[in-house]
Scaffold this motif. Structure first.
Motif: not given
Length: 451
Positions: A18-21, A31-36, A52-56, A58-62
């Motif tokens: 999902t993060f390609e490109g 990612t570090k912020e979301v995981l922390e 994990e899908n929700n984490l992805i 969240e990172v994409l939204q940020k």
């Protein structure tokens, strides 16, 4: 804590397809912020499982929030032409295109083509301003507040500046004349009273410490009733007779006469220059109708001294500002005022505004209640305080929606308007002709969703 052990590893998580490109550096940081944050929620027993899908997501939204431009186009349906919160004066597209051409190639910003040596960046704008106003010289800084500070710092450090009490203004952003004076090193000499200042007050205030007689435009308020102030023409005479500098901080100066009797007690820049003043300063992005800048015009010997002030380098403008401003001044010189959007909107007739309002009404009358009304608005931006100008509005009503709710819904669709007598009003004084179709689309999409 089993959940803690289930937190994804950063280096593995960021390799998700999902993060390609996308920027690896930014994705890693987010990612570090979301995981922390996930770790803290687990420790505080706020979550019971990891998705994990929700984490992805969240990172994409940020990522999207950070990389999406914050500045965006709005439709100004408030009727306020020089709206400070909405970017003040609009720029002419052709003028901006010329500036883009200059900015995307090398240019003679500080190069004298005739002599083949270093030139001065202010020459590009000073020649146009001298031709238009008849002044001896001109200088441009990044805004009028800078112009005020620079003038006071150059000529009045540890010296007295005589100013009427009725002109010790505070404008937007807590910009206060007395505090600017203090920061510049000038000594404020207040004269007169809040409501009345006489010529004799200026004359009696002059002493060996006096450097300048200053007049300040009252910007966003007016004094009515038992009041009086001294015309700048008289201040100029007293200053000249006493070998002092006269200076008028015009705030939002206008170059030509204004419609709707707005010129009453609001002389134009060209009128003021007839008095042969020492110094004037005014904004570029208000009634002048150009880019943000502080313009100083006046006596060449005084402008030369300002240029030697070391602070000027901190306050100077760039090639884009100079290119746009020069093009605006040339529009005045060539009497091509239709190229200045601020003036064009101000001079648009009520008949034209009503035709535009009728056009929109016919397109949306089947989906909402609307009525063409006569209304009033203001120029805004600290210009012509408390003076109204006529306009045409279109009131909107939809089902049982209250005005505040309707305004909020339209605002979230980048349509900014005002509420008048508990009704939502689209004021056509500031709605561009090509925006009518855009408003139609916004209204139809919004009211379709609300059904």
């Amino acid at each position: 804590m089993i959940l803690l052990k289930s937190i994804p590893k950063v280096d593995k998580f960021i390799t998700h397809k999902t993060f390609e490109g996308l920027s690896k550096t930014l994705i890693t940081k987010l990612t570090k912020e979301v995981l922390e944050n996930l770790r803290n929620n687990i420790l505080n027993e706020k979550i019971e499982n990891i998705d994990e899908n929700n984490l992805i997501k969240e990172v994409l939204q940020k990522y999207e929030e950070l990389t999406t431009p914050s500045l965006k186009n709005l439709i100004n349906a408030t009727g306020i032409i020089v709206h400070t919160n909405l970017g003040r004066s609009l720029l002419d597209k052709k003028s901006l295109e010329k500036a883009i051409s200059i900015a995307t190639s090398y240019n003679n910003l500080e190069y004298n083509l005739k002599e083949g040596k270093r030139g001065e960046r202010y020459e590009h704008i000073s020649k146009a301003l001298k031709a238009l106003t008849g002044c001896e010289d001109a200088l441009v800084v990044n805004n009028n507040a800078s112009a005020v500070f620079l003038i006071l710092n150059t000529f009045c450090k540890d010296k007295e500046v005589v100013v009427s009490r009725g002109e010790l203004v505070e404008i937007g952003g807590s910009f206060r004349v007395p505090e600017v004076m203090a920061q510049s090193g000038a000594i404020l000499k207040e004269i007169g009273t809040t409501n009345k200042t006489h010529l004799r007050d200026y004359e009696n205030a002059i002493n060996e410490k006096t450097s300048m007689l200053m007049k300040v435009h009252k910007s966003n308020y007016s004094i009515e009733g038992f009041s009086s102030e001294v015309d700048f023409e008289e201040i100029v005479k007293v200053a000249h007779d006493n070998n002092l500098i006269d200076y008028y901080d015009m705030g939002s100066g206008h170059m030509i006469d204004l419609p709707f009797n707005l010129n009453a007690n609001e002389p134009s820049i060209l009128q003021i220059t007839k008095y042969n003043p020492s110094l004037l300063s005014f904004s570029g992005d208000k009634l002048l109708g150009s880019v943000q800048a502080g313009i100083i015009i006046g006596k060449k010997e005084l402008i030369d001294k300002i240029k030697k002030n070391q602070l000027l380098r901190m306050l100077r403008v760039d090639k884009i500002t100079l290119a746009i401003l020069e093009d605006t001044i040339n529009s005045y010189l060539k009497n091509e005022l239709e190229n200045i959007p601020t003036l064009k909107m101000l001079h648009t007739t009520l008949e034209t505004l009503e035709k535009r309002a009728t056009n929109l009404k016919e397109k949306v009358k089947d989906i909402c209640n609307c009525e063409i009304i006569k209304t009033q608005t203001m120029i805004g931006g600290g210009t012509t305080p408390n003076k109204k100008i006529p306009s045409i509005g279109l009131s909107l009503e939809y089902k049982n929606y209250k005005a505040n709710k309707l305004e909020e819904l339209l605002r979230k669709n980048n349509l900014i308007l005002r509420i008048e007598n508990d009704r939502v009003i689209l004021d056509f004084r500031t709605i561009l002709e090509d925006e009518i179709e855009k408003i139609e689309i916004i209204l139809k999409n919004l009211f379709t969703k609300c059904n």
